[in-house]
Design an enzyme around this catalytic site. Structure first.
Site, mmCIF file in Angstrom:
data_model
loop_
_atom_site.group_PDB
_atom_site.id
_atom_site.type_symbol
_atom_site.label_atom_id
_atom_site.label_comp_id
_atom_site.label_asym_id
_atom_site.label_seq_id
_atom_site.Cartn_x
_atom_site.Cartn_y
_atom_site.Cartn_z
ATOM 1 N N MET A 94 0.817 7.622 2.449
ATOM 2 C CA MET A 94 1.779 8.471 3.166
ATOM 3 C C MET A 94 3.030 7.731 3.623
ATOM 4 O O MET A 94 3.596 8.050 4.671
ATOM 5 C CB MET A 94 1.089 9.133 4.366
ATOM 6 C CG MET A 94 -0.134 9.961 4.000
ATOM 7 S SD MET A 94 0.236 11.265 2.811
ATOM 8 C CE MET A 94 1.072 12.422 3.887
ATOM 9 N N ARG A 95 3.459 6.753 2.862
ATOM 10 C CA ARG A 95 4.707 6.057 3.171
ATOM 11 C C ARG A 95 5.633 6.155 1.969
ATOM 12 O O ARG A 95 5.172 6.032 0.819
ATOM 13 C CB ARG A 95 4.470 4.565 3.457
ATOM 14 C CG ARG A 95 3.524 4.268 4.590
ATOM 15 C CD ARG A 95 3.984 4.786 5.921
ATOM 16 N NE ARG A 95 5.270 4.230 6.372
ATOM 17 C CZ ARG A 95 5.920 4.688 7.433
ATOM 18 N NH1 ARG A 95 5.443 5.690 8.139
ATOM 19 N NH2 ARG A 95 7.069 4.142 7.788
ATOM 20 N N LEU A 97 8.138 4.586 -0.466
ATOM 21 C CA LEU A 97 8.387 3.212 -0.910
ATOM 22 C C LEU A 97 9.882 3.034 -1.203
ATOM 23 O O LEU A 97 10.545 3.961 -1.678
ATOM 24 C CB LEU A 97 7.553 2.916 -2.155
ATOM 25 C CG LEU A 97 6.040 2.893 -1.878
ATOM 26 C CD1 LEU A 97 5.261 3.023 -3.182
ATOM 27 C CD2 LEU A 97 5.642 1.623 -1.139
ATOM 28 N N ASN A 111 1.525 8.228 -9.107
ATOM 29 C CA ASN A 111 1.186 8.971 -7.890
ATOM 30 C C ASN A 111 0.506 10.267 -8.298
ATOM 31 O O ASN A 111 0.711 10.768 -9.408
ATOM 32 C CB ASN A 111 2.478 9.284 -7.128
ATOM 33 C CG ASN A 111 2.223 10.055 -5.849
ATOM 34 O OD1 ASN A 111 1.308 9.731 -5.080
ATOM 35 N ND2 ASN A 111 3.003 11.093 -5.602
ATOM 36 N N HIS A 113 0.102 14.240 -6.847
ATOM 37 C CA HIS A 113 0.725 15.145 -5.882
ATOM 38 C C HIS A 113 0.079 16.525 -6.013
ATOM 39 O O HIS A 113 -0.150 16.999 -7.138
ATOM 40 C CB HIS A 113 2.230 15.230 -6.167
ATOM 41 C CG HIS A 113 2.958 16.114 -5.207
ATOM 42 N ND1 HIS A 113 3.263 15.703 -3.921
ATOM 43 C CD2 HIS A 113 3.395 17.386 -5.316
ATOM 44 C CE1 HIS A 113 3.892 16.700 -3.298
ATOM 45 N NE2 HIS A 113 3.985 17.737 -4.116
ATOM 46 N N GLU A 147 13.183 8.538 -6.046
ATOM 47 C CA GLU A 147 13.270 9.834 -5.378
ATOM 48 C C GLU A 147 11.850 10.331 -5.102
ATOM 49 O O GLU A 147 10.956 10.187 -5.933
ATOM 50 C CB GLU A 147 13.994 10.856 -6.264
ATOM 51 C CG GLU A 147 15.373 10.431 -6.714
ATOM 52 C CD GLU A 147 15.352 9.379 -7.835
ATOM 53 O OE1 GLU A 147 14.455 9.429 -8.697
ATOM 54 O OE2 GLU A 147 16.213 8.480 -7.799
ATOM 55 N N ASP A 149 8.462 12.250 -4.956
ATOM 56 C CA ASP A 149 7.740 13.183 -5.816
ATOM 57 C C ASP A 149 8.519 13.506 -7.093
ATOM 58 O O ASP A 149 8.559 14.656 -7.552
ATOM 59 C CB ASP A 149 7.380 14.466 -5.051
ATOM 60 C CG ASP A 149 6.454 14.171 -3.880
ATOM 61 O OD1 ASP A 149 5.652 13.220 -3.990
ATOM 62 O OD2 ASP A 149 6.540 14.863 -2.859
ATOM 63 N N ALA A 177 -9.416 19.451 -8.970
ATOM 64 C CA ALA A 177 -8.625 19.204 -10.185
ATOM 65 C C ALA A 177 -8.083 17.768 -10.180
ATOM 66 O O ALA A 177 -8.070 17.086 -11.213
ATOM 67 C CB ALA A 177 -7.483 20.211 -10.279
ATOM 68 N N GLU A 178 -7.649 17.313 -9.013
ATOM 69 C CA GLU A 178 -7.119 15.940 -8.916
ATOM 70 C C GLU A 178 -8.169 14.918 -9.325
ATOM 71 O O GLU A 178 -7.866 13.931 -9.995
ATOM 72 C CB GLU A 178 -6.665 15.656 -7.473
ATOM 73 C CG GLU A 178 -5.442 16.439 -7.061
ATOM 74 C CD GLU A 178 -4.941 16.073 -5.679
ATOM 75 O OE1 GLU A 178 -3.731 16.227 -5.445
ATOM 76 O OE2 GLU A 178 -5.744 15.639 -4.823
#
Ligand code: GRF
Length: 205
Positions: A94-95, A97, A111, A113, A147, A149, A177-178
């Site tokens: 949750m940071r 970068l 990542n 999402h 940028e 996501d 699903a992830e």
């Protein structure tokens, strides 16, 4: 992969159910990646226990200990290099970068999402999907760009939105699903079946 399994680090901040899915996948002897390090910016992240149970080295690097984002990212970068990490998965980290870090790890950093990007970027993607009244949402695995996501999309999976859904029930369905997509994405990359060409992802047999 330069011979052997792709040395992977997972960055977390929370419960780590996606980390668990990656740990479980890597437990198969023929899986082409191994998790050599888990880093959390929070000492109370539940995912740390998942890593410890699996015998994976952990590092806690609290962002609050650093005066700037650059200094925090430099500490993460140093930990990755010290552990010989070749590839990084963000799993509920949750940071944001810095561009410097992201460019340093360009095309070696992915990542997951909880939406079908480019729809519903940001931390409240599940709530945004509910508020928009869409009948389908899902998850996206993508290469990270500076940028938020954004970046070349590797895999997506669609998930239905039910009339009675709350953000919890919908997020649970997206997580299922992830947990299929993230290990599959890491498998494809570490088996050398993925090439990033600019902003596009190419697959090979
Ligand atoms: C996931 O929904 C992921 O898409 C988002 O954060 C959540 C992390 O969940 N980036 P968990 O900690 O892996 O359970």
């Amino acid at each position: 992969m330069k011979g052997g399994r792709l040395k992977t680090c997972v960055l977390i901040s929370g419960s780590g159910t996606n980390l668990q899915a990656l740990i479980d996948a890597c437990a198969a002897p023929d899986f082409p990646a191994e998790i050599v390090l888990v880093i959390s910016n929070r000492a109370d992240a539940g995912g740390l226990d998942r890593a410890r149970r699996a015998g994976i080295p952990t590092r806690i690097i609290p962002h609050k200990d650093y005066a700037s984002r650059e200094a925090f990212d430099a500490a993460i970068d140093a930990a990755l290099r010290a552990a010989g990490v070749e590839f990084v998965c963000l799993a509920g980290f949750m940071r944001l970068l810095t561009a410097g870090f992201v460019n340093q790890w360009r095309d070696r950093l992915i990542n997951i999402h909880p939406s079908l990007l480019p729809a519903f970027k940001g931390i409240d993607a599940v709530e945004q999907a509910l508020a928009a009244g869409v009948s389908k949402t899902g998850c996206t695995v993508h290469f990270v760009r500076p940028e938020m996501d954004a970046g070349p999309i590797l895999l997506q999976a669609e998930v239905p939105v039910e009339v009675a859904d709350t953000s919890e029930t919908l997020h649970d369905r997206i997580r299922q699903a992830e947990h299929r997509c993230y290990p599959e994405a890491l498998r494809l990359i570490s088996a050398g079946k993925v090439r990033v060409d600019g902003e596009s992802v190419m697959f090979s047999e």
